[in-house]
Scaffold this motif. Structure first.
Motif, PDB file in Angstrom:
ATOM      1  N   THR A   1      46.152  38.556  36.682  1.00 26.83           N
ATOM      2  CA  THR A   1      45.742  39.704  37.494  1.00 26.83           C
ATOM      3  C   THR A   1      44.846  40.650  36.708  1.00 26.83           C
ATOM      4  O   THR A   1      43.814  41.112  37.190  1.00 26.83           O
ATOM      5  CB  THR A   1      46.985  40.463  37.981  1.00 26.83           C
ATOM      6  OG1 THR A   1      47.818  39.575  38.747  1.00 26.83           O
ATOM      7  CG2 THR A   1      46.591  41.650  38.849  1.00 26.83           C
TER       8      THR A   1
ATOM      9  N   CYS B   1      42.822  40.234  34.192  1.00 26.06           N
ATOM     10  CA  CYS B   1      41.492  39.791  33.757  1.00 26.06           C
ATOM     11  C   CYS B   1      40.521  39.580  34.906  1.00 26.06           C
ATOM     12  O   CYS B   1      39.346  39.285  34.672  1.00 26.06           O
ATOM     13  CB  CYS B   1      41.617  38.502  32.940  1.00 26.06           C
ATOM     14  SG  CYS B   1      41.938  37.011  33.922  1.00 26.06           S
ATOM     15  N   ARG B   2      40.975  39.747  36.123  1.00 24.29           N
ATOM     16  CA  ARG B   2      40.153  39.399  37.273  1.00 24.29           C
ATOM     17  C   ARG B   2      38.908  40.289  37.364  1.00 24.29           C
ATOM     18  O   ARG B   2      38.988  41.514  37.303  1.00 24.29           O
ATOM     19  CB  ARG B   2      40.973  39.535  38.559  1.00 24.29           C
ATOM     20  CG  ARG B   2      40.256  39.032  39.822  1.00 24.29           C
ATOM     21  CD  ARG B   2      41.180  39.066  41.027  1.00 24.29           C
ATOM     22  NE  ARG B   2      42.320  38.184  40.840  1.00 24.29           N
ATOM     23  CZ  ARG B   2      43.592  38.529  41.064  1.00 24.29           C
ATOM     24  NH1 ARG B   2      43.877  39.770  41.419  1.00 24.29           N
ATOM     25  NH2 ARG B   2      44.556  37.656  40.892  1.00 24.29           N
TER      26      ARG B   2
ATOM     27  N   ILE C   1      36.225  40.927  35.401  1.00 22.43           N
ATOM     28  CA  ILE C   1      35.601  41.667  34.309  1.00 22.43           C
ATOM     29  C   ILE C   1      34.886  40.690  33.377  1.00 22.43           C
ATOM     30  O   ILE C   1      35.082  39.472  33.462  1.00 22.43           O
ATOM     31  CB  ILE C   1      36.621  42.535  33.538  1.00 22.43           C
ATOM     32  CG1 ILE C   1      37.763  41.689  32.962  1.00 22.43           C
ATOM     33  CG2 ILE C   1      37.170  43.623  34.414  1.00 22.43           C
ATOM     34  CD1 ILE C   1      38.776  42.499  32.180  1.00 22.43           C
ATOM     35  N   ASN C   2      34.075  41.230  32.486  1.00 22.93           N
ATOM     36  CA  ASN C   2      33.252  40.386  31.619  1.00 22.93           C
ATOM     37  C   ASN C   2      34.004  40.042  30.344  1.00 22.93           C
ATOM     38  O   ASN C   2      33.771  40.618  29.285  1.00 22.93           O
ATOM     39  CB  ASN C   2      31.941  41.095  31.283  1.00 22.93           C
ATOM     40  CG  ASN C   2      31.002  40.224  30.461  1.00 22.93           C
ATOM     41  OD1 ASN C   2      30.984  39.009  30.613  1.00 22.93           O
ATOM     42  ND2 ASN C   2      30.231  40.848  29.588  1.00 22.93           N
TER      43      ASN C   2
ATOM     44  N   SER D   1      38.401  35.791  31.694  1.00 25.78           N
ATOM     45  CA  SER D   1      38.173  36.049  33.113  1.00 25.78           C
ATOM     46  C   SER D   1      37.388  34.916  33.752  1.00 25.78           C
ATOM     47  O   SER D   1      37.750  34.412  34.825  1.00 25.78           O
ATOM     48  CB  SER D   1      37.423  37.371  33.287  1.00 25.78           C
ATOM     49  OG  SER D   1      38.080  38.422  32.622  1.00 25.78           O
TER      50      SER D   1
ATOM     51  N   ALA E   1      38.736  32.109  36.533  1.00 25.89           N
ATOM     52  CA  ALA E   1      38.041  31.939  37.807  1.00 25.89           C
ATOM     53  C   ALA E   1      37.597  30.491  38.009  1.00 25.89           C
ATOM     54  O   ALA E   1      37.743  29.928  39.102  1.00 25.89           O
ATOM     55  CB  ALA E   1      36.836  32.880  37.862  1.00 25.89           C
TER      56      ALA E   1
ATOM     57  N   ASP F   1      40.968  31.863  24.651  1.00 28.22           N
ATOM     58  CA  ASP F   1      39.893  32.837  24.514  1.00 28.22           C
ATOM     59  C   ASP F   1      40.060  33.501  23.146  1.00 28.22           C
ATOM     60  O   ASP F   1      41.008  34.256  22.919  1.00 28.22           O
ATOM     61  CB  ASP F   1      40.018  33.877  25.639  1.00 28.22           C
ATOM     62  CG  ASP F   1      38.897  34.893  25.640  1.00 28.22           C
ATOM     63  OD1 ASP F   1      37.842  34.619  25.046  1.00 28.22           O
ATOM     64  OD2 ASP F   1      39.082  35.975  26.250  1.00 28.22           O
TER      65      ASP F   1
ATOM     66  N   ALA G   1      32.062  36.180  30.423  1.00 32.12           N
ATOM     67  CA  ALA G   1      32.755  35.486  31.512  1.00 32.12           C
ATOM     68  C   ALA G   1      32.126  34.126  31.787  1.00 32.12           C
ATOM     69  O   ALA G   1      32.824  33.134  32.018  1.00 32.12           O
ATOM     70  CB  ALA G   1      32.763  36.349  32.770  1.00 32.12           C
TER      71      ALA G   1
END
Length: 503
Positions: free
Chosen positions: A44, A46-47, A49-50, A54, A58, A109, A173
């Motif tokens: 939730t 990280c949705r 954003i750069n 993220s 996605a 990451d 991203a």
């Protein structure tokens, strides 16, 4: 069968010459990153954003993978990560991984330039522990910063390392998406990739690494031309030139279906990097020179803002964002329509909040990190605006991240305004002026404590960009650092002298 992929992250860029270490609390707070997140809360938080995580989330969701979120933590660059912070964060990530059950892949990451109190190679150690836990058959992919100091151990323990291609890092991203696609290919074919890894032989000052300018722009365009036929991924890492250990420096890593193809791609990029050496150059000013040049340009009709980068106190390179050289020069030059940010001074911010908007206060600003040539700057200032420090950074670098800079204030000294905050973050978004009432587009001079990331949001409004040097913990040139452990023979700047260990 649905693919089950564990995802997490742990990011820090370490300047071993910087004054302040990264504690566990720094990772909880997040600085310019999002705050620490674990489990489903990670997906939730990280949705939209750069950040690498993220984009990876996605892409994984678009591909229909079942994601097993681990933990994610990042802190703004500084000196070494403390042993306590590293071990505590890694232990939590590994505990989540151990409980994830059957896995088809792991996606991490990372940054690539983490040095700890007890480890030179934070990411190599993390990847080794993850590999030990999941075994040799589960592919591990890592998304990495363009400034990663890639080690042989990182290359050995991961199946694929994928680096950013822009600086300012507007593609974090997107790089996460590319990493997920590379992992997907590994899981689909169930065949390992061959690897080619070159360490390159000269360091580049951070401001000249920008992909907004040549020669870096051309080097990164070249990467995409190598990814064809058997070659799945090629990354050029410029390295973070302030980590004093033998594997600090630029590198190239290529992955392909055959060793010959991987080697050809890596060789082509290494050759291009060697040929570009003389082109990494530009003009840099002292604080007084930069402000005088800006005033000259304005007097000749240039319409501001002229943006001056306080590169040696860049918190994105380990600075504490509290040196006063540029501020002193602005005040001494009686600069008009000027603003500076961010100056991190929680005591001054607290004093401003006690006094209230409109009040005059006497305060000694900044200068508390013990930097040679720097000291607190006593001023009498008017408190123009107060803020709780919460803002939405909507420019291309932060990409919609919510920042918490703590109690903050706009202080006015003559016609110079200063954004004073309690927490540090790199000045790379116009909202970091606006949140205390400064309209950056209307300023004549803007001083930003940043080296390059500011370009993402400030270049579109800048009449001119000047790189300036005032006393700070991150010298403009790596050649000015007191190296002791760098690999012998590494050139400390383009066409510069080679490092030889002190006797």
């Amino acid at each position: 069968m649905t693919l089950r992929v564990a995802i997490g992250g742990f990011l820090h860029e370490t300047n071993t010459f910087a004054p302040t270490r990264a504690t566990y609390a720094d990772f909880v707070q997040g600085g310019g990153y999002m705050p620490m997140a674990c489990g489903e809360a990670l997906l939730t938080a990280c949705r939209g954003i750069n950040l690498g995580v993220s984009g990876a989330v996605a892409e994984a969701q678009a591909l229909g993978w079942e994601l097993l979120p681990l933990s994610w933590a990042g802190a703004i660059p500084s000196a070494h990560v403390t042993r306590e912070a590293y071990e505590r964060i890694v232990e939590r990530l590994l505990q989540c991984l151990d409980q994830a059950g059957r896995l088809d892949g792991v996606l991490l990451d990372l940054h690539g330039a983490m040095v700890c109190e007890h480890l030179d190679d934070g990411e190599g150690e993390l990847l080794a522990r993850v590999r030990e836990l999941v075994g040799p058959e589960v592919p591990i992919a890592a998304c990495l910063d363009l400034h990663g100091n890639i080690t042989a151990r990182m290359v050995e323990k991961a199946d694929v390392l994928v680096g950013f291609r822009t600086y300012p890092h507007v593609d974090m991203a997107e790089t996460g998406r590319r990493t997920a696609r590379a992992l997907g290919e590994l899981m689909r074919t169930e065949m390992p990739l061959t690897k080619a890894f070159h360490r390159l032989d000269y360091l580049v000052p951070i401001p000249w690494q920008t992909t907004d300018l040549e020669p870096a722009a051309g080097l990164y365009r070249l990467l995409t031309t190598q990814e064809q036929d058997e070659v799945l991924s090629v990354s050029l890492f410029m390295g973070f030139p302030a980590a004093d250990f033998p594997e600090c420096g630029p590198s190239v890593v290529a992955y392909a279906r055959s060793q010959a193809a991987a080697q050809r791609a890596a060789d082509r990029i290494a050759q291009a990097y060697a040929q570009a050496e003389a082109d990494f150059a530009g003009c840099v000013y002292t604080a007084a020179e930069g402000i005088a040049e800006a005033q000259r340009l304005l007097s000749e009709g240039s319409r501001g803002p002229i943006v001056l980068a306080d590169t040696q106190d860049n918190p994105g390179a380990g600075g504490d964002s509290n040196t006063t050289g540029m501020l002193r020069a602005l005040v001494e030059a009686h600069a008009q329509g000027a603003a500076l940010g961010l100056l991190v001074d929680p005591d001054a911010a607290a004093s401003a909040h006690r006094a209230g908007e409109g009040a005059m206060i006497e305060v000694a600003l900044g200068g508390t990190s013990g930097i040679p040539g720097d000291s607190p700057f006593p001023v009498t200032a008017q408190i123009e605006r107060l803020s709780d420090g919460r803002l939405l950074a909507s420019g291309d670098f932060y990409g919609g991240a919510r920042l918490d800079l703590g109690p903050s204030a706009c202080l006015r000294i003559g016609d110079v305004r200063v954004v004073v905050t309690s927490h540090k973050a790199q000045m790379a978004d116009r909202e970091m002026f606006r949140f205390v009432g400064i309209i950056p587009e209307e300023a004549s001079l803007l001083v930003v404590k940043s080296s390059t990331h500011f370009r993402a949001d400030f270049a579109p409004i800048a009449a001119k960009i000047l790189i300036c040097k005032a006393p700070g913990p991150m010298p403009f040139s790596p050649a000015d650092l007191a190296w002791r452990r760098l690999a012998p023979g590494m050139r400390l700047s383009p066409l510069g002298r080679s490092f030889q260990p002190p006797e």
